[in-house]
Design an enzyme around this catalytic site. Sequence first.
Site, PDB file in Angstrom:
ATOM      1  CE1 TYR A 129    -129.389  13.379  80.797  1.00 26.13           C
ATOM      2  CE2 TYR A 129    -127.156  12.973  81.585  1.00 26.13           C
ATOM      3  CZ  TYR A 129    -128.349  13.662  81.682  1.00 26.13           C
ATOM      4  OH  TYR A 129    -128.511  14.638  82.638  1.00 26.13           O
TER       5      TYR A 129
HETATM    6  N1  LIG Z   1    -129.814  12.396  87.720  1.00 27.57           N
HETATM    7  C1  LIG Z   1    -128.644  12.981  87.801  1.00 27.57           C
HETATM    8  O1  LIG Z   1    -127.769  12.563  88.577  1.00 27.57           O
HETATM    9  C2  LIG Z   1    -128.352  14.184  86.955  1.00 27.57           C
HETATM   10  C3  LIG Z   1    -127.063  14.695  86.949  1.00 27.57           C
HETATM   11  C4  LIG Z   1    -126.822  15.882  86.250  1.00 27.57           C
HETATM   12  C5  LIG Z   1    -127.842  16.523  85.589  1.00 27.57           C
HETATM   13  N2  LIG Z   1    -129.118  15.988  85.574  1.00 27.57           N
HETATM   14  C6  LIG Z   1    -130.181  16.758  84.890  1.00 27.57           C
HETATM   15  O2  LIG Z   1    -130.884  17.507  85.873  1.00 27.57           O
HETATM   16  C7  LIG Z   1    -132.150  17.915  85.358  1.00 27.57           C
HETATM   17  C8  LIG Z   1    -133.259  17.806  86.377  1.00 27.57           C
HETATM   18  O3  LIG Z   1    -133.166  16.685  87.165  1.00 27.57           O
HETATM   19  P1  LIG Z   1    -134.373  16.241  88.145  1.00 27.57           P
HETATM   20  O4  LIG Z   1    -133.850  15.182  89.026  1.00 27.57           O
HETATM   21  O5  LIG Z   1    -135.050  17.446  88.704  1.00 27.57           O
HETATM   22  O6  LIG Z   1    -135.334  15.571  87.048  1.00 27.57           O
HETATM   23  P2  LIG Z   1    -136.794  14.952  87.203  1.00 27.57           P
HETATM   24  O7  LIG Z   1    -137.256  14.976  88.613  1.00 27.57           O
HETATM   25  O8  LIG Z   1    -136.780  13.650  86.468  1.00 27.57           O
HETATM   26  O9  LIG Z   1    -137.693  16.003  86.386  1.00 27.57           O
HETATM   27  C9  LIG Z   1    -137.690  16.075  85.005  1.00 27.57           C
HETATM   28  C10 LIG Z   1    -138.899  16.862  84.571  1.00 27.57           C
HETATM   29  O10 LIG Z   1    -138.918  16.916  83.138  1.00 27.57           O
HETATM   30  C11 LIG Z   1    -140.261  16.834  82.758  1.00 27.57           C
HETATM   31  N3  LIG Z   1    -140.428  16.328  81.407  1.00 27.57           N
HETATM   32  C12 LIG Z   1    -140.090  15.122  80.914  1.00 27.57           C
HETATM   33  N4  LIG Z   1    -140.519  15.001  79.662  1.00 27.57           N
HETATM   34  C13 LIG Z   1    -141.147  16.154  79.340  1.00 27.57           C
HETATM   35  C14 LIG Z   1    -141.822  16.628  78.197  1.00 27.57           C
HETATM   36  N5  LIG Z   1    -141.956  15.891  77.102  1.00 27.57           N
HETATM   37  N6  LIG Z   1    -142.342  17.878  78.225  1.00 27.57           N
HETATM   38  C15 LIG Z   1    -142.246  18.640  79.336  1.00 27.57           C
HETATM   39  N7  LIG Z   1    -141.634  18.245  80.461  1.00 27.57           N
HETATM   40  C16 LIG Z   1    -141.084  17.011  80.465  1.00 27.57           C
HETATM   41  C17 LIG Z   1    -140.904  15.856  83.727  1.00 27.57           C
HETATM   42  O11 LIG Z   1    -142.295  16.059  83.716  1.00 27.57           O
HETATM   43  P3  LIG Z   1    -143.324  15.105  84.540  1.00 27.57           P
HETATM   44  O12 LIG Z   1    -143.175  15.507  85.969  1.00 27.57           O
HETATM   45  O13 LIG Z   1    -144.637  15.449  83.943  1.00 27.57           O
HETATM   46  O14 LIG Z   1    -142.873  13.687  84.285  1.00 27.57           O
HETATM   47  C18 LIG Z   1    -140.236  16.251  85.024  1.00 27.57           C
HETATM   48  O15 LIG Z   1    -140.988  17.207  85.704  1.00 27.57           O
HETATM   49  C19 LIG Z   1    -132.357  17.098  84.093  1.00 27.57           C
HETATM   50  O16 LIG Z   1    -132.066  17.927  82.983  1.00 27.57           O
HETATM   51  C20 LIG Z   1    -131.307  15.996  84.224  1.00 27.57           C
HETATM   52  O17 LIG Z   1    -130.917  15.504  82.946  1.00 27.57           O
HETATM   53  C21 LIG Z   1    -129.374  14.834  86.248  1.00 27.57           C
END
Ligand SMILES: NC(=O)c1ccc[n+]([C@@H]2O[C@H](COP(=O)([O-])OP(=O)(O)OC[C@H]3O[C@@H](n4cnc5c(N)ncnc54)[C@H](OP(=O)(O)O)[C@@H]3O)[C@@H](O)[C@H]2O)c1
Length: 214
Positions: A129
Amino acid sequence: MNVLVIGANGKIGKQLVKLLSESGEHTPTAMIRDEKQKPDFEEMGAKTAVADLEDRTEALAAAMDGMDAVVFTAGSGGHTGPDKTLLIDLDGAAKAVEAASQKGISRFLMVSAIGADDRGRWSDQIRPYFVAKHHADNILRESGLDYTIVRPGLLLDEAGTGRISAAEHLEPGGVPREDVARVLFESLRTENTRNRSFDVVSGETPVSDALEKL
Ligand SMILES: NC(=O)c1ccc[n+]([C@@H]2O[C@H](COP(=O)([O-])OP(=O)(O)OC[C@H]3O[C@@H](n4cnc5c(N)ncnc54)[C@H](OP(=O)(O)O)[C@@H]3O)[C@@H](O)[C@H]2O)c1
């Protein structure tokens, strides 16, 4: 500003689309990959574009028609394997940057992750990642677009406080998704965030002040 939010159906994405829509300053378009997700955004008064990050660059470019800025807040999530990490977090982001360049859209905001810039901070468990985030960020930085790379700490679902710490490098910490959405929203109108990459965790400084002081 016409803003395409990639990953709009995600937890940060939805809050960002709502902020953009309610502001009256912007016209957000939610990029979604499933028609069934449309009504949620129509309720917010936002437009939608259906495209998948695994599609060809041309399909992403078509979703960017008429946009002034693109925000990438998509992610493959922890439930998928390294193949999807490559295809979405790395290549999906790279194709989005390529598509924005093709369309002459100069402003691009990327949600990265704290530590992505420092290999010394990559834990074994989620190394693929971090590899994806690291190289996606570099591709954006080298693209010639006006970039803002936001590297949040551990994302929390609790309500935002509107107060953060933001700097080139911070110790790890948590941050509510609502506050990250606010950082993205404020970055669009804060000149000081152009061509900057920075960490964000919860803190004491109101978001707009923290961005002005970067
Ligand atoms: N988790 C952590 O602690 C953490 C820390 C730092 C940064 N981040 C980053 O923060 C960002 C957002 O986080 P979040 O919690 O809002 O994420 P999330 O709720 O998992 O949302 C991710 C979105 O990406 C979409 N997606 C996945 N595959 C796709 C594809 N092939 N084409 C188009 N869209 C796609 C999903 O669509 P669907 O709704 O259709 O599934 C979902 O809406 C991400 O970049 C993550 O890596 C996370």
